[in-house]
Scaffold this motif. Structure first.
Motif, PDB file in Angstrom:
ATOM      1  N   ARG A   1      -5.003   3.131 -13.254  1.00  0.00           N
ATOM      2  CA  ARG A   1      -3.925   4.121 -13.093  1.00  0.00           C
ATOM      3  C   ARG A   1      -2.909   4.039 -14.231  1.00  0.00           C
ATOM      4  O   ARG A   1      -2.426   5.059 -14.720  1.00  0.00           O
ATOM      5  CB  ARG A   1      -3.188   3.904 -11.765  1.00  0.00           C
TER       6      ARG A   1
ATOM      7  N   ARG B   1      -5.260  -0.625 -10.266  1.00  0.00           N
ATOM      8  CA  ARG B   1      -3.906  -0.499 -10.821  1.00  0.00           C
ATOM      9  C   ARG B   1      -3.973  -0.318 -12.347  1.00  0.00           C
ATOM     10  O   ARG B   1      -3.307   0.547 -12.911  1.00  0.00           O
ATOM     11  CB  ARG B   1      -3.120  -1.763 -10.451  1.00  0.00           C
TER      12      ARG B   1
ATOM     13  N   HIS C   1       4.743  -0.258 -14.947  1.00  0.00           N
ATOM     14  CA  HIS C   1       4.392  -0.078 -13.530  1.00  0.00           C
ATOM     15  C   HIS C   1       4.750  -1.348 -12.774  1.00  0.00           C
ATOM     16  O   HIS C   1       4.395  -2.451 -13.186  1.00  0.00           O
ATOM     17  CB  HIS C   1       2.896   0.198 -13.374  1.00  0.00           C
TER      18      HIS C   1
ATOM     19  N   ASN D   1       6.954   4.276 -11.835  1.00  0.00           N
ATOM     20  CA  ASN D   1       7.603   4.254 -10.524  1.00  0.00           C
ATOM     21  C   ASN D   1       8.662   5.332 -10.402  1.00  0.00           C
ATOM     22  O   ASN D   1       8.817   5.949  -9.361  1.00  0.00           O
ATOM     23  CB  ASN D   1       8.239   2.883 -10.269  1.00  0.00           C
TER      24      ASN D   1
ATOM     25  N   MET E   1      -1.995  -2.433  -5.149  1.00  0.00           N
ATOM     26  CA  MET E   1      -3.401  -2.049  -5.141  1.00  0.00           C
ATOM     27  C   MET E   1      -4.194  -3.097  -5.897  1.00  0.00           C
ATOM     28  O   MET E   1      -3.654  -3.952  -6.569  1.00  0.00           O
ATOM     29  CB  MET E   1      -3.559  -0.668  -5.744  1.00  0.00           C
TER      30      MET E   1
ATOM     31  N   TRP F   1       1.923   1.142  -3.536  1.00  0.00           N
ATOM     32  CA  TRP F   1       1.795   0.755  -4.931  1.00  0.00           C
ATOM     33  C   TRP F   1       1.112  -0.590  -5.126  1.00  0.00           C
ATOM     34  O   TRP F   1       0.849  -0.997  -6.237  1.00  0.00           O
ATOM     35  CB  TRP F   1       3.178   0.739  -5.585  1.00  0.00           C
TER      36      TRP F   1
ATOM     37  N   THR G   1       5.232  -3.471  -8.897  1.00  0.00           N
ATOM     38  CA  THR G   1       5.064  -3.577  -7.438  1.00  0.00           C
ATOM     39  C   THR G   1       6.224  -4.383  -6.828  1.00  0.00           C
ATOM     40  O   THR G   1       6.144  -4.803  -5.683  1.00  0.00           O
ATOM     41  CB  THR G   1       3.722  -4.243  -7.087  1.00  0.00           C
TER      42      THR G   1
END
Ligand code: GLA
Length: 400
Positions: free
Chosen positions: A20, A17, A130, A84, A12, A10, A132
């Motif tokens: 996405r 990112r 999202h 996620n 990136m 995840w 990370t």
């Protein structure tokens, strides 16, 4: 926000990112988001459990973060999708109640309810989240979600909170709505981060000081991949023991306990409470000392302070799991290590190493190998940068 074994995939490039996230937004809500916000996770470099004892913590808001892409709605509804977890939530701003069995939703609802109860005007929105920041790994994934969301409501509502107030309101949401009795460390770190430096947080007056880390020292987070065993109950127990110690010693918080006071009052304290008090008093002082040592690049002092912190966490505060012991051995044996210790609440999750920056890759490979051969578990290793606090950002301007 993500299960630990997903996290490597995840991280990136920021543009990939963003694409996405935007693609998921189109899929879920059609059209484009109008607003992007981000908030970092954190790793504590020194100061375990000192925050609720009103002591010092040296904290690093990190480049692993939570993004929210949002667009306003005019019907006072919030619809939110977690990439996620591939999960959704929807609620009206008029009457916000906790939902049972799905905790990530309660962080979202809790922030909305707390801001609304402060009298701040909330605008409904569609939002994609999202992150990370690995979930339940001790890097404050929940604070990153809370602080990113408060930033979305702030931008959509057209009002401004100081970073300090935003942090306090997000903590309130977690304490009162979600029911987790965390201190202020996580939300303060996520809101007050400054690019390129750590923060020395004084949890009594809630002031922060920027702390520059000398060139050549890299912060590397090492994830044991072990669940934080019983951390909720153990955490509450540690808090209660500290409160008991402070009451017996006649101080408002353990921050005020000096070694002399502890020696004089020790016979009054139950043994376990005495150990907790000893750890907190020394750990808070170590946070101030590490701030100096890191800025000066005093590697022997960094090594000593980290070793003392870990020994105290293991023997006095008793928050080290077997996986943490194995990871500590792996970190200390790896090339380039300057110092290493626990992070977060303990009981598993992530640990932190300070590493010679020219040897980061070698360190990483050696830790992975040593930890795998002892535990048969593949760890995750994240070299991290100091990141700025929660803010909106311009998607058009993100780069590598
Ligand atoms: C958790 C809590 C913080 C802090 C740390 C331990 O992360 O949320 O408030 O108490 O544990 O330092």
């Amino acid at each position: 926000m993500l299960s630990a074994n997903q996290s490597a995939d995840w991280v990136m490039h920021a543009e990939a990112r963003a694409e996405r996230v935007a693609a998921r937004f189109r899929e879920k809500f059609t059209g484009e988001p109008e607003l992007w916000a981000r908030a970092p996770g954190r790793v504590d470099l020194m100061g375990s459990h000192t925050d609720y004892n009103r002591g010092f913590v040296l904290t690093l808001p990190i480049s692993r973060d939570t993004w929210i892409a949002a667009r306003r709605r005019d019907d006072a509804k919030v619809r939110v999708h977690s990439m996620n977890l591939d999960d959704d939530d929807e609620f009206g701003l008029g009457d916000i109640a906790p939902i049972s069995g799905s905790r990530w939703c309660n962080y979202v609802r809790g922030v909305a309810a707390t801001l609304r109860n402060e009298g701040l005007a909330l605008t409904g929105c569609d939002a994609v989240v999202h992150s990370t920041v690995p979930v339940e790994a001790g890097l404050s994934s929940s604070a990153a979600l809370e602080c990113a969301l408060a930033t979305v409501f702030e931008a959509l509502g057209g009002w401004r909170l100081t970073p300090e107030r935003k942090a306090l309101l997000c903590q309130k949401a977690e304490n009162e709505f979600v029911g987790v009795q965390c201190g202020i460390l996580d939300q303060y770190s996520s809101c007050l981060g400054r690019e390129g430096c750590a923060l020395l947080l004084d949890c009594r007056d809630l002031s922060t000081r920027a702390v520059w880390i000398a060139d050549g020292i890299r912060i590397v987070v090492c994830n044991t991949m072990s669940q934080r065993r019983l951390s909720g109950g153990e955490y509450a127990q540690r808090r209660a023991e500290c409160e008991r110690g402070a009451a017996i010693l006649g101080v408002s918080a353990l921050r005020d306990v000096t070694p002399e006071m502890l020696a004089a009052g020790r016979s009054e304290l139950p043994e376990r409470v005495a150990k907790r008090c000893e750890f907190i008093a020394a750990e808070s002082a170590r946070a101030e000392s590490l701030a100096v040592a890191l800025t000066e690049g005093d590697r022997p002092a960094v090594a000593r302070l980290c070793a003392e912190s870990f020994a105290g966490a293991r023997d006095l505060y008793e928050i080290c799991s077997p996986a943490m012991m194995d990871m500590m051995d792996a970190m200390l044996a790896a090339p380039g290590v300057i110092g290493a210790r626990q992070a977060g609440a303990g009981f598993g999750g992530c640990m932190v190493a300070l590493v010679d920056s020219t040897l980061t890759d070698t360190f990483r490979a050696a830790v992975l190998e040593a930890y795998r051969s002892t535990t048969q578990v593949v760890a995750e290793i994240y070299p991290v940068e100091a990141a700025p606090g929660a803010a909106v950002f311009d998607r058009g301007k993100i780069g590598g």
